[in-house]
Enzyme design. Structure first.
Site, PDB file in Angstrom:
ATOM      1  N   ALA A 250       3.207   4.138  -5.289  1.00 50.06           N
ATOM      2  CA  ALA A 250       2.678   4.986  -4.229  1.00 50.06           C
ATOM      3  C   ALA A 250       1.624   4.358  -3.481  1.00 50.06           C
ATOM      4  O   ALA A 250       0.976   5.027  -2.887  1.00 50.06           O
ATOM      5  CB  ALA A 250       2.001   6.037  -5.168  1.00 50.06           C
ATOM      6  N   ALA A 251       1.769   3.149  -3.260  1.00 52.98           N
ATOM      7  CA  ALA A 251       0.441   2.573  -2.359  1.00 52.98           C
ATOM      8  C   ALA A 251       0.996   2.846  -1.022  1.00 52.98           C
ATOM      9  O   ALA A 251       0.239   3.186   0.031  1.00 52.98           O
ATOM     10  CB  ALA A 251       0.453   1.092  -2.474  1.00 52.98           C
ATOM     11  N   GLY A 252       2.314   2.674  -0.777  1.00 52.67           N
ATOM     12  CA  GLY A 252       2.965   3.087   0.650  1.00 52.67           C
ATOM     13  C   GLY A 252       2.629   4.667   1.209  1.00 52.67           C
ATOM     14  O   GLY A 252       2.471   4.850   2.032  1.00 52.67           O
ATOM     15  N   ASP A 253       2.800   5.442  -0.336  1.00 56.79           N
ATOM     16  CA  ASP A 253       2.596   6.773   0.067  1.00 56.79           C
ATOM     17  C   ASP A 253       1.211   7.132   0.336  1.00 56.79           C
ATOM     18  O   ASP A 253       0.965   7.978   1.104  1.00 56.79           O
ATOM     19  CB  ASP A 253       3.113   7.396  -1.254  1.00 56.79           C
ATOM     20  CG  ASP A 253       4.663   7.382  -1.467  1.00 56.79           C
ATOM     21  OD1 ASP A 253       5.463   7.153  -0.669  1.00 56.79           O
ATOM     22  OD2 ASP A 253       5.012   7.284  -2.788  1.00 56.79           O
TER      23      ASP A 253
HETATM   24  O1  RIB Z   1       6.740   5.653  -3.727  1.00 58.32           O
HETATM   25  C1  RIB Z   1       6.591   6.314  -5.168  1.00 58.32           C
HETATM   26  C2  RIB Z   1       7.521   6.955  -5.708  1.00 58.32           C
HETATM   27  O2  RIB Z   1       9.082   6.559  -5.354  1.00 58.32           O
HETATM   28  C3  RIB Z   1       7.614   7.321  -7.330  1.00 58.32           C
HETATM   29  O3  RIB Z   1       6.405   8.336  -7.317  1.00 58.32           O
HETATM   30  C4  RIB Z   1       8.950   7.733  -7.663  1.00 58.32           C
HETATM   31  O4  RIB Z   1       8.932   9.197  -7.952  1.00 58.32           O
HETATM   32  C5  RIB Z   1       9.689   7.362  -6.470  1.00 58.32           C
HETATM   33  O5  RIB Z   1      10.066   8.488  -5.775  1.00 58.32           O
END
Ligand code: RIB
Length: 307
Positions: A250-253
């Site tokens: 989730a760093a990119g998120d």
């Molecule tokens: O980008 C990370 C996410 O990718 C995770 O939370 C997982 O659910 C996948 O979708």
């Protein structure tokens, strides 16, 4: 920007994570790991990041009518996200199986379930919500035709469309002209531009190809190296903040959510990228997906300390 509202349309998953010394190779069993379960999905992670970092956020995803879906929606509500347009499916809620190794790298398999039942017809029903947004933030864990429809409606009404093309897939040509800002990583930008991206020069070249396809601006995230910010006015490399990373999930998120907030506040693309760099650098020092996303106060404190 028409309004400060950030609309995230995308996936919601329950993440089941095993941390061990190494990622298993095909056919291999790795023992000695630790298990955790949490809320995830690229769409949901980006919505949570945008909210915690100060955005006015609406999140639309499609979940199953099951315990995982209910628990996810409840947690998005507790974050203060507008969940009033979330959709329900007869398919099970999405689940991601994640392995994280000792060097913070991960590998992820997703059972998409309800996420893949999110149709272009569903998006047509969201037309007025899309038209009211200032920014629409999209990823590729729901069907690409659905993403295309959302981007088309948004772009027609002057909404700033951000696409994080993750996970990488073949995109319809038409979508590029609807995208105000594309945020791929090295692998995704390389696949989309047909260039091996490994350094600043190749990133700049890939961004040129993508802008040539009709995309307004491109930021290529390059993990611990930094990010290449490219617009019609030129390009600039923003170095990463050096931190002891323990989990890059989730760093990119976090980067995409943070960037959306900064743009919604009227910051320049460059300043928004600097803000997103700090937010994602905090996320990699923590475990998990949504658990790792920092608040605005935490991010501002790190920025203030570096001045
Ligand atoms: O980008 C990370 C996410 O990718 C995770 O939370 C997982 O659910 C996948 O979708």
């Amino acid at each position: 920007m028409k309004s400060r509202k950030i609309l995230v349309i995308g996936s919601s998953n329950t993440d089941m994570t095993v941390r061990a010394d190494k990622l298993p190779s095909p056919g291999e069993t790795v023992l000695g790991g630790a298990f955790t379960m949490g809320h995830g999905g690229k769409g949901a992670n980006q919505a949570v990041a945008a909210k915690r970092l100060g955005g006015d956020v609406t999140f639309v995803c499609k979940v199953g009518k099951d315990l995982f879906g209910e628990s996810s929606v409840r947690s998005y509500e507790q974050e203060g996200i507008d969940t009033s347009h979330i959709l329900y499916s007869s398919q099970p809620s999405g689940v991601a199986l994640i392995n994280v190794d000792a060097s913070a790298e991960n590998s992820i398999s997703v059972a998409s379930g309800a996420n893949l039942d999110f149709t272009p017809e569903d998006v047509k029903g969201l037309e007025s919500v899309i038209r009211e947004a200032g920014i629409l933030l999209l990823q590729l864990e729901i069907p690409v035709e659905t993403v295309l429809e959302a981007a088309r409606i948004a772009s027609e009404s002057g909404v700033y469309v951000i696409l994080n093309p993750a996970p990488a897939c073949r995109l319809p040509e038409e979508i590029y002209r609807y995208i105000s800002l594309l945020i791929p990583n090295e692998t995704e930008s390389g696949q989309m531009a047909g260039i091996q991206v490994s350094d600043r020069q190749s990133a700049e070249k890939a961004a040129e190809v993508l802008m040539g396809n009709g995309v307004g601006n491109v930021i290529i995230t390059m993990g611990s190296k930094g990010s290449m910010v490219c617009s019609k006015d030129g390009s600039e490399f923003i170095p990463s903040r050096k931190v002891p990373a323990i989990d890059t999930t989730a760093a990119g998120d976090t980067y995409c959510g943070a960037l959306s907030v900064a743009l919604s506040e009227g910051k320049s693309l460059r300043d928004a990228a600097c803000f997103a760099t700090v937010a994602s650098s905090i996320a990699v020092t923590r475990r998990g997906a949504q658990e790792s996303v920092p608040t605005r106060a935490e991010t501002d404190a790190v920025i203030a300390a570096s001045l």
